[in-house]
Structure formats: C-alpha cells, structure tokens
Write an enzyme that holds these catalytic residues in place. Structure first.
Site, PDB file in Angstrom:
ATOM      1  CB  SER A 180       3.695 -56.076   0.454  1.00  0.00           C
ATOM      2  OG  SER A 180       4.299 -57.294   0.100  1.00  0.00           O
ATOM      3  CG  ASP A 291      10.852 -53.895  -2.624  1.00  0.00           C
ATOM      4  OD1 ASP A 291      11.238 -55.022  -2.269  1.00  0.00           O
ATOM      5  OD2 ASP A 291       9.666 -53.508  -2.512  1.00  0.00           O
ATOM      6  CG  HIS A 322       8.822 -55.003   0.684  1.00  0.00           C
ATOM      7  ND1 HIS A 322       8.301 -54.909  -0.584  1.00  0.00           N
ATOM      8  CD2 HIS A 322       7.895 -55.697   1.410  1.00  0.00           C
ATOM      9  CE1 HIS A 322       7.136 -55.534  -0.634  1.00  0.00           C
ATOM     10  NE2 HIS A 322       6.864 -56.013   0.575  1.00  0.00           N
TER      11      HIS A 322
END
Length: 602
Positions: A180, A291, A322
């Site tokens: 991320s 995601d 994710h």
C-alpha cells in the site's frame, strides 16, 4: 438452447497455452544466502538522516528516523546490502507518544541471519521524523530517497545524542519493499533514478494519486472525493506534525479540486508514471485482482510502462484484495523474495530471472506461471453493441449493427446487483449487452475498454461500465422465495407482499443465471476529451467517449456469457452525481474492446 456463434474463438488449449512450468535448476548451480548470523545478537540502532528539505518551514532540514537491524559482524568489517521498508505508519494512529512499531514483519527474522541489514524508515512528518506529510508529493519521496543517499555516503545521519552516524557497514545496495503506502514509496523513489536502489517490490502500490482517488473525472465513492489528501496526511501525521503542520495539511484539502475532480497540477505532482524513464531498479510487482482499495489499474499502468522500457521485472497477480502475499502463499513468497534479493542485492547467479515472468492465481486458489503479462498471445477483440434478440435485452456481436439506440434513466440508489440482473429483460435504469453462450473458454489478459456514442438530457453525466461473467445457475421463481430472501434480493415490501416481479436479480426466469463482476470502470462524460479540463455537456447533443476498465486476467468458462452493463451513478463505486438524468446510447457507434488470448471468442 441453441448456441449462437460469434466469429471472435480460442480452444481452452489455446487460452492456457502459455502456462509454463519452470525447469528446476541443478542444485550445484544455485547460489543463495544461508542463515549463519545470529538474530539474537544483531545490532539494533536508531539513526536520524538529514533530508535536503524543510517541509515544516522551521529553518532546519528535516531529519528522517530509521530503525536499523544488522548482523553484529558489521561492527568488525562485514558489509551488507539493505532490505528497507519505508512507511508513514510506524506510529500506530491514535496512540500516545511517538514510539515506532519495531520490526513487526518477517523481514528482520528472515534476512538479518542471511547477512542483510533490515531498515524501517519513517516518512517525514510521521512517527519520530521531522517535517510535514504531503500525501504523495515530492517531499514524501525525498524523505525516503535521503535514506538511500545516506547508505551510499551522500547524506548525513546522526544518533539521537547528536553524534554523526556513518553507514560504513553498507554495500550501498538497497532493495525496498512494502504494501500500500509502504509500496507506493518504493515506486516514487525508484522514479527519481537514485543510485544504489537496486530493486523494489511494490505490493498493492499506488502509481498515481489521482488514479487512487478518481476514475476518469469522477471521484470514487466514500471519502476519496472529500478532501482525501488532507484526511490521509492527518491520519499519518505525528502529534507534533498535527500541530506545526496544521495549516499546510488543511491546504492539501483546499487544493485537491473536489469541485471538478479534474487532473490538476496538484495531482500531476503526485503522479510517478511520467518519471518512469528514470527507473533503474528492477521491479517485482504484486497486486490483488480483487483489490478495490488500491485498484489494479495502478499495478497495470506501472507494469505496462516498465515493460515498454524493458525494465527487469516479474509480476504476481493474486485473487485476494489488499493484502501482503505472505499471508496468501507464505512459503513460495518467501522463497521468491529470498532469491530475488540474493540476485539483485548480492549479485548471485540463482536463475530467478530465468523463471517465468508472471505468476497468476485462479479463483480455485491454484497458480499458473506464464512467460509474459499481459499474455503475448492476447489480441484485442471488438464486440459491438447490438439490439435485443430472443432471450437477451441487448447483444455483443462482431458485426456493426444498423443505426438504432437504447435509452436508460439514472437511478441513484441502484446497486450493481440490481443493474446486472436478468439480462433477458430491458430495464429502465441500465443497459445490458451479452454474447451468446461461449462454446469454449475465453481468457482475458490485459485491460478492456468501452467506447460509446451517447447523448444526455442533462449537462452532467457519469457513466459506469461493468464487465460481467454470466453463468448458468439454479432456476427459481419469486414465488419460491422466502420474505428474508426477497429482502436480500432488494425487493420492496410491496413486492414481498405480492410475491410478484420485482427488481431482484434472476427472478421469474425460465433459466436462472449467476452474475459476477469481472471488472469495472467509470467516466464523467464532461472529461471525455481531457482529464485536465472538463467540459459540460449540451443536453441532446451527441458525444463519443472511451474509457478503460481496470485490467485483469480472467477465464470465462465455456457455457457462460460475457456481458457489458451500463449504468450512470454507481453508489458503491463512484461519488453520486445528483444531476444525472437520462442517457441514450447509439448502438452503431458503441463497442467493447477486450484483450483475449488467441484473439477469438466463441
């Protein structure tokens, strides 16, 4: 049911023909690091690296806090490369104080005994680092680039007491990894071309902050369209930064351009793709095909640019959302990471770059290895929108249809489930186009695109496309459903009482179907010609627009149909445009472009 045939076909053997099994290398040819150094005796220290910026305007260069763990032998001459995870999250948000997490992942236990140093670098304005967080701007990048410079003797570092810290134990070779935001920072630093950064492993990482918050001129649903850069900076900021940077952080929201959602200079400064020519590091890219936080477009766009420049690379596409792949495929992920870092940081000849380029996970959990991604055998198939036919409200066909049109009206509360329902029936709030049942499996590999010729009765018009896999299901009628089931299917109370037709999916069908979204994408038609400057529509005037859906690798089984659903507002995906009205689509100027292995669908 008779199966129609479109001259657009690939046998399953062709669809999956590029699957390859890597040949095992001879044991004596493999080089790898082994765990010969003591983890318990490893040196742990904190250093504050001086970055060439003053983001909080206090008259002093920002100092970036890093935590270091290195083998004790580095104090007696051993030199090591570095595995580094940069992050704005090392102080748990909402906690008191500025104490960092402290090596909570697996990298230290795994790599330090194998002769690596592991560093956790705290982005400026977060945890113990000075400065103001900027949500993807150059100062975020510079704060982490400075650590690479320090490891290569180009920047100064200091211990907490003020004495100078020198990385005399560093070989200068750095590999960055993260998920991320932690994976976005490696992308950003690699795009500076900094010397010493040998490889990056961006996992679920952003390549453009505009693309993270907006889809072709319209914000994603939820907080993405409401001063998001300000929100995120406040979320990651240290307690000190929240105070000293308050005005600056507020300016991030002021400058985000939520009134138009256009691609402004503010967002251009937070787009790493234009600087991809500077990337010298190899890239092991990982992204989840489900995601919908950092959407797959980020990985695909970055990957395609790297591919055009022949950057050394590998890709993993998994079926989860994710996540860190160590939670989905731990043993194999650690094996690949080990060999990847050994090759790129130690220069070991271990054959990692001779293995297939792409690892792709299928819905049943199995993994396939492919020589390339998107598949080198994928060719764009154009399917034109066509009129209703027996059993379907609209068709996807190879031939361009005669001039005709179909109209639908926006329903701001319509869900995707309702929009996908019952492709046999024309519905007032969406259009649906489907292929005949496929006689053979078709594998999509890459990025689909939708092209429409359309007119609106309002000056503002979002348009959302859903690419759908329609498969056979269990036939039932609404009379067979319990009130609870009907509620779950979004029927109204009146519908439940009558137990008759409602907007629920798959009801009152002689042959029920399942519907699964393969991918989706949206556009604000005001941005049909430019993301940087939207132009309002003239009601009644005809426009053409094209937009990409999020890329994917997906196999549609034989017996299923490929469907394309058009709706205006999609409250679960994009911000709701209250002014949206009716849209009329010209079939003879509208189509779906889909990359299919073998270039045919049948």
């Amino acid at each position: 049911m008779r199966r129609l045939r479109i001259a657009v076909t690939a046998a399953l053997g062709t669809v999956l023909a590029t699957i390859v099994t890597p040949a095992p290398a001879a044991a004596q040819d493999i080089e790898e690091t082994t765990p010969i150094y003591s983890y318990a005796d490893a040196i742990r220290e904190d250093v504050f690296v001086e970055a060439p910026m003053d983001s909080d305007k206090d008259g002093q260069s920002d100092r970036i806090a890093i935590q270091i763990m290195r083998p004790k032998e580095t104090d007696s001459g051993l030199k090591t490369p570095v595995v580094m995870e940069p992050s704005p999250y090392y102080r748990a948000p909402g906690t008191q104080g500025e104490a960092p997490y402290g090596f909570a992942r697996w990298y230290d236990e795994f790599f330090v005994p194998r002769g690596y140093t592991v560093i956790e670098a705290e982005m400026q304005g977060t945890s113990r680092s000075a400065g103001c967080p900027t949500t993807g701007d150059a100062e975020d990048t510079t704060s982490i680039k400075a650590v690479v410079d320090w490891l290569n003797g180009r920047a100064k570092g200091f211990y907490a007491g003020g004495s100078e810290a020198v990385a005399s134990w560093s070989t200068g070779a750095v590999g960055m990894v993260g998920v991320s935001y932690n994976g976005t920072l490696p992308n950003a630093v690699a795009a500076t071309g900094v010397d010493g950064l040998k490889t990056i492993v961006p996992i679920a990482a952003i390549s453009s902050w505009y693309d993270y918050t907006r889809d072709a001129g319209i914000a994603y649903q939820g907080g993405w369209g409401s001063r998001y850069p300000e929100y995120l900076a406040n979320y990651v900021a240290s307690a000190a930064a929240k105070t000293r940077c308050a005005d600056f952080i507020k300016s991030l929201g002021d400058n985000a351009g939520d009134d138009s959602w256009d691609y402004t200079p503010f967002w251009a400064e937070r787009d790493y793709k234009p600087s991809v020519d500077k990337v010298k590091a190899s890239v092991l890219l990982v992204h989840g095909m489900e995601d919908w936080n950092v959407k797959l477009r980020h990985g695909v766009a970055w990957w395609n640019l790297l591919q055009q420049r022949d950057v050394p690379r590998k890709i993993w596409l998994h079926r989860s959302a994710h996540i860190d792949p160590v939670s989905a495929r731990p043993d194999e992920w650690k094996r690949v990471m080990h060999r990847w870092m050994d090759h790129w940081l130690f220069g070991m000849n271990n054959g990692i770059m001779d293995e297939p380029m792409a690892d792709i996970q299928r819905p049943d959990g199995s993994w396939e290895a492919h020589r390339s991604w998107p598949d080198a055998g994928a060719r764009t198939v154009r399917l034109n929108f066509g009129p209703a036919a027996p059993g379907v409200a609209g068709t996807l066909q190879a031939a361009r249809p005669a001039a005709s049109s179909q109209t639908f009206t926006d329903n701001r509360t319509q869900s995707e489930t309702t929009a996908m329902a019952d492709y046999a029936v024309a519905a007032p709030n969406r259009l649906v186009y489907v292929t005949p049942e496929l006689t053979q499996a078709a594998r999509m590999s890459g990025t689909p695109k939708v092209n429409v010729t359309v007119r609106s009765n309002t000056a503002s018009a979002p348009l959302t496309a859903l690419l759908v896999d329609y498969g056979p299901g269990t036939a039932f009628s609404v009379q067979d459903m319990s009130p609870e089931e009907l509620v779950n299917q979004e029927c109204s109370l009146a519908d439940i009482e009558r137990k008759t037709g409602c907007a629920a999916p798959f009801v009152s069908r002689a042959e029920a179907v399942t519907a699964k979204v393969i991918t989706r994408g949206a556009i604000d038609l005001k941005n049909r010609s430019s993301l940087t400057s939207g132009t309002p529509l003239v009601p009644g005037e005809t426009y053409t627009a094209s937009w990409e859906l999020h890329g994917k690798d997906y196999v549609v089984p034989a017996g299923h149909r490929i469907g394309l659903v058009l709706m205006a507002n999609n409250r679960t995906y994009i911000s709701v445009d209250q002014a949206a009205g009716a849209l009329t689509v010209s079939l003879d100027g509208s189509s779906l472009d889909i990359p299919v292995v073998g270039g045919r669908i049948s």
